[in-house]
Scaffold this active site. Structure first.
Site, PDB file in Angstrom:
ATOM      1  CE1 TYR A 144      -8.590  -4.838   7.224  1.00  0.00           C
ATOM      2  CE2 TYR A 144      -8.031  -5.563   5.013  1.00  0.00           C
ATOM      3  CZ  TYR A 144      -8.405  -5.848   6.304  1.00  0.00           C
ATOM      4  OH  TYR A 144      -8.581  -7.154   6.680  1.00  0.00           O
TER       5      TYR A 144
ATOM      6  CG  ASP B 175      -2.117  -0.928   1.037  1.00  0.00           C
ATOM      7  OD1 ASP B 175      -2.948  -0.654   0.168  1.00  0.00           O
ATOM      8  OD2 ASP B 175      -2.196  -1.928   1.761  1.00  0.00           O
TER       9      ASP B 175
END
Lengths: 702, 702
Positions: free
Chosen positions: A388, A304
């Site tokens: 998330y 990420d």
């Protein structure tokens, strides 16, 4: 040109809006219209920076340089440097077959394309969605990661597909079973991965967490009474620009598009001596591998930070929600893709919290007691990586401990399943038709160590029994055990794994300085217990692309620009060519003994989803400690004022003077004690009003 | 006879003062003057208790029975039961060669004897202490543990010796090198262990934490501003006697001399269905082995709960010091040695704390967001075991998680060392002349499981890679991994160790009930990462005496009275005869599959002291989780009111109605949101007064 900054930025400060604007203008002037992926501070060269920190009045001030990454027409990627003082481009490299970070704007584009693409519409119809409902089709665009059918020269995203019948629904409960692939340069869908077995759209009723849905289920609970946290005299920290002073700590709070919060030049004032501890701390990379080996789920592993950026994805935080009490915020500034400016307000929140008991001791003979409450300082950000959320807090304790803490919340990434489908152990049905795949969250903490100076050595530290058998003269009763310390002398030796059996820790030591009492090297110890190790196998795609995750700890000699352990440009790396840590370590022969070292620590957790995690996950925390060991010549927090203290001589005096009353008469706070006048009994029969003084309260009453 | 209780006690309630008094009177009447070591509630027989809990109106109320342990003249130990309703003794067993728990009063006696003993005075003189200074000589009396020279028929304590030149000094900085052995029956010193190499009294200056010493070093720091925590509307929990109701939780809070806090009949209201989870939770035993194999340090291993009692050693807690906010306290009642009564006021504190973000999600498309803050309920006690303090908190979370947490503070146990002595790796010089030995703190959590009913099964749960190699059709990209669950079918199989490499957890499952979505058994998962394993070797004295510490987890079928895993009467056990868990498990053939099971979990930490820990230790926390997994059919906290929410339809409406303002106009809290009106900006330029309303604050402003 941008507005001039009133103050000269600290060399560690992120680029100001003005500096970003300057860099963009210079690049545009030289290269015309171009897409900006990155305009960010180049870390000051360490040699220059440490010279300046040591002598800011005389040493040359480190240059302000902008790192710039752009995509030019035709998908050509350039990686450059702009000297901001001299307003000139000092580097301009064409990146052949490398893909830079994907910005939020690039991500946002895909959904619009997907909704209009005839082949996608066709697949939606197969799934059971009417063509006129395409506005209810959503996608989470991810970089493709790596797919050997396409390689890395074409900039690609994979679109994880969902249906959201009501705009306020949790999107992840209606996953679709196919995966369009988007070509960023063409701006179109170039392929669709379609599974052999089709899974029609789930017909399950929606399970939502938004207020209207909760109201429909009976409403919110009404039995939570407010807990108010106030600091009527203000906060205990001071800010000078982005430098913070709190208790004995002093450090600089930076921020960039990729790592988010960066803490620099962390020092501790040890009774008047300012001792360096860390030159730089950050989360340098992360990887979230998913464990379903079925095509195309193997591509689901998000790096990420390198792929999207913990700074770019930062939330704008709000008072009393993300933090409570007295909060100081810092903003973050970034370029837009077109070369404008954008600001994330309140990207960082800074506040103090009560930390419970700092230390306590009662003498069992006379009930004499000291109890001192602790305080912590929290530097926090939250970023949203599609489904998330990651709440990243850097917690500073008064006793010299630094505690990075990450809380996971948000929503599971999900995939479609048929009502009777077997998940084959690769996932869990968390709701009818919703398969949440097994995954890990592995974070790479980068520790640029400076424990009493740059020359540090890392030791692995294990708790082990004595070698001598039970009954032998050396270990007759068999109770002997000790701390086995093993020096990690080279980068190869330093690639080490966690050992739960020996309660393994790692010591970052300065072997040139011994503690005056223990005669052991001064050190900071890494105490980390959530260290699952990478579950994708050696040689797997994830293993190749995320070299930092192969071991719990790596150590490298410091080098400028070795910041990102999965490589600088992460999207679409194959991992076939050594990247980041793997490239830097090479054969592993380089010395990391008594030199300027960087420790890379991979920690995290393995998540086998369960229905409790759906449709939104209660936060799951994980944490680790960087603790001073043999660093101080005694407990460094004895000067924190106690909440209650009654020393033996007082008890004795009371016994002698109070006669029969003995110690039961309580009382007797030491002068200067910090009284908490606002705590109250829960059921005192009186309103627990604020500012009621010390009636029923105060620390001296038991 | 004691005063009659106004209310009938709940069967789980500790004995009331009146009941203790009744039991004492009955025993005294039958057996004359006698020393009382224990007068405590006998746990209700489970079959009777569960019948009554299921139907309290009709089923017979479980009897109130007192367990009594006494020492009669001549050191004769008896273990009896007193039926309180029928006021009669129903059991009276002579314990041959067993030693009951040592009370605080017994401990207190030794110092007085030691100071007057001529051979001790002689040794003090050898150490360099003048005979007229014996009032400055102190000892921490410990049970001898086990010493084969004396066996277990004579009741012994070993006196760890210290010199305290000033009554307010930290005693542990001037340890003496010899160890008198005290015979409790004779009331005299019967031996002194004297090392071959003598270590004279340290001449180092005192390093103290008491206020006068801190003042002398420059005083307390003055830069900590108060953090006030208030609950103007009161607490969110209700008490009915010792039963607490908070959020969806309901349980009974007991307390005894040995385990301290006991939590019984823990249930969770799952949307109207009250679901049992645990019948009983407690810390059942602990052991603190020291790692120096040199005589007589091998005897230093404290089974503090069985030897001294976490209840007997409980602190009386005070408002605003041990806990902040709105606190409810419970007292503890015990017998005195002579048969009187004593009360520890405020032995338990109960309060709520803000728990940070409970869940959050932002949609990256439109910045629609929900953020909900969590709350926790803390049931806490603190006990002082001579030098150490243990802060034991049972933390309940809204999402069904129970989090036992232990903080270690207080002072290191220390031994004398010469200035140039080599500690040989068994300890650390934490201050000149002070050797703090390596040690472990291992706690045994007793989990009497009741997950949707008594018939439970424990599985060991490991995170493991797919067996299929990289490149194989089943695992082409090598990313496959899964949760390997292994049933622990017998007590023998259930003796299992921690595995850091597989992120091992244990599932307490009810295999008779499957989650409707995941189709996995409903379960509670033990997530524990501080699991060092016992470092004293197999066959060592500690290993023999502390069978619970041999493995991270044991499972036994429930049996009444199997409460204490190192045996009922712990002082001076040799471990040569199987005790506690070892005796119950035997050959390990008994089934623990789908039956009423108890899980015993040993966790803790290994402590290699360092100077930071001296003269008083900053608190070191350790924690674990009992988490619902596949227990609920969805996130159980969606009904907790959010702090901020803005749903996509609102954003869309604002965009449509607000025109150019777009989403930047913020605002728009959902009706009914819980606003925090007191959080403030740290540097807003205005006083952060309490009750200022929502100026500069409130959750809706960013």
């Amino acid at each position: 040109m941008g507005s001039a900054a009133v103050d000269i930025p600290h060399p560690f400060d992120p680029l100001t809006l003005g500096e970003i604007d300057t860099a963009i203008s210079i690049v545009k002037k030289a290269h015309g219209d171009i897409f900006f992926n990155v305009v960010s501070l180049q870390e000051p060269r360490k040699a220059e920076m440490t010279a300046w920190l040591a002598d800011p009045d005389t040493a040359p001030r480190p240059k302000r340089v902008a790192e710039v990454v752009v995509i030019a027409p035709g998908g050509k990627v350039y990686d450059g440097l702009v000297d901001l003082a001299e307003t000139k481009i000092t580097k301009w490299d064409f990146l052949d077959g490398e893909q830079p970070i994907i910005t939020m704007e690039e991500l946002q584009l895909v959904e619009h394309i997907v909704r209009k693409d005839p082949r996608v519409i066709e697949q939606c119809v197969i799934s059971g969605i009417a063509p006129e409902d395409m506005d209810k089709v959503y996608c989470d665009p991810w970089t493709i990661g790596y797919d050997e059918r396409f390689g890395s020269t074409v900039r690609l995203q994979q679109a994880l597909m969902y249906y959201r019948p009501d705009i306020d629904n949790c999107q992840y409960q209606y996953p679709l079973d196919f995966c369009p692939i988007y070509d960023a340069d063409k701006g179109e869908i170039v392929a669709i991965d379609i599974p052999k077995v089709r899974r029609p759209l789930s017909q399950a009723p929606a399970l939502d967490y938004h207020p209207a849905a909760v109201e429909k289920r009976g409403g919110y609970r009404t039995d939570l009474k407010p807990i108010n946290i106030t600091q009527p005299e203000g906060v205990s920290f001071r800010m000078a620009g982005r430098e913070i002073a709190w208790q004995n700590w002093n450090f600089h709070i930076g921020f960039n598009y990729r790592e988010g919060i960066i803490l620099n030049n962390i020092t501790f004032n040890d009774k008047g001596t300012v001792r360096p501890i860390f030159y730089r701390l950050s989360l340098a990379e992360m990887v979230v591998p998913y464990g379903n080996p079925e095509h195309p789920h193997h591509r689901k592993h998000a790096l990420d930070q390198g792929e999207y950026g913990a700074g770019y994805m930062a939330n704008s935080l709000s008072l009393g929600c993300d933090c409570k009490g007295a909060i100081h915020y810092l903003d973050a500034h970034f370029p837009t893709r077109a070369g404008g400016l954008r600001t994330i307000e309140n990207a960082i929140c800074i506040h103090e919290e009560d930390a419970g008991i700092l230390f306590k001791h009662t003498d069992f003979r006379d009930d004499s007691v000291i109890v001192t409450r602790g305080r912590k300082l929290v530097i926090q950000q939250i970023f949203t990586a599609a489904n998330y959320e990651y709440v990243v807090a850097w917690i500073f304790h008064q006793d010299g401990t630094i505690q990075p803490e990450i809380k996971l919340t948000g929503i599971l990434n999900t995939y479609a399943m048929d009502p009777d489908e077997d998940t084959r152990g690769w996932g869990t049905q968390v709701y009818p038709g919703v398969n949440a795949h097994n995954h890990q969250h592995l974070f790479c903490l980068r520790v640029d160590a400076n424990v009493d100076g740059p020359d540090n050595t890392v030791f692995v530290s294990d708790a082990v029994p004595s070698d001598a058998p039970v009954g032998s003269p050396e270990n007759y009763y068999g109770n002997g055990f000790y701390n086995r310390r093993t020096k990690l002398a080279t980068t190869g030796e330093a690639a080490t794994d966690y050992s739960g059996a020996t309660s393994r820790t790692w010591e970052i030591a300065n072997t040139n300085r011994l503690n005056p009492f223990s005669r052991k090297p001064v050190s900071y110890k890494l105490v980390s217990r959530e260290v699952p190790g990478l579950l994708p196998k050696e040689g797997s795609l994830v293993w190749k692309r995320a070299p930092f995750a192969r071991h719990a700890v790596h150590v490298t000699p410091y080098k400028d620009d070795q910041l990102y352990p999965a490589g600088t440009h992460v999207p679409q790396t194959s991992g076939d060519t050594p990247l980041g840590l793997e490239a830097w370590i090479g054969a592993g022969k380089e010395s990391v003994d008594n030199t300027d070292v960087v420790l890379w620590h991979t920690f995290g957790l393995t998540h086998f989803p369960s229905p409790e995690d759906f449709p939104v996950m209660p936060a799951e925390p994980m944490t680790l400690l960087l603790r001073p060991r043999n660093f101080f010549a005694g407990n460094p927090v004895m000067d924190v004022p106690p909440s209650f203290v009654r020393v033996p001589s007082q008890v004795l005096k009371e016994e002698r003077e109070g006669g029969e009353m003995g110690m039961e008469n309580g009382g007797g706070c030491w002068e200067g004690v910090v009284r908490d006048g606002v705590s109250r009994l829960a059921f005192s029969g009186e309103g627990q009003g604020e500012g009621e003084g010390e009636r029923n309260g105060g620390c001296c009453k038991r």
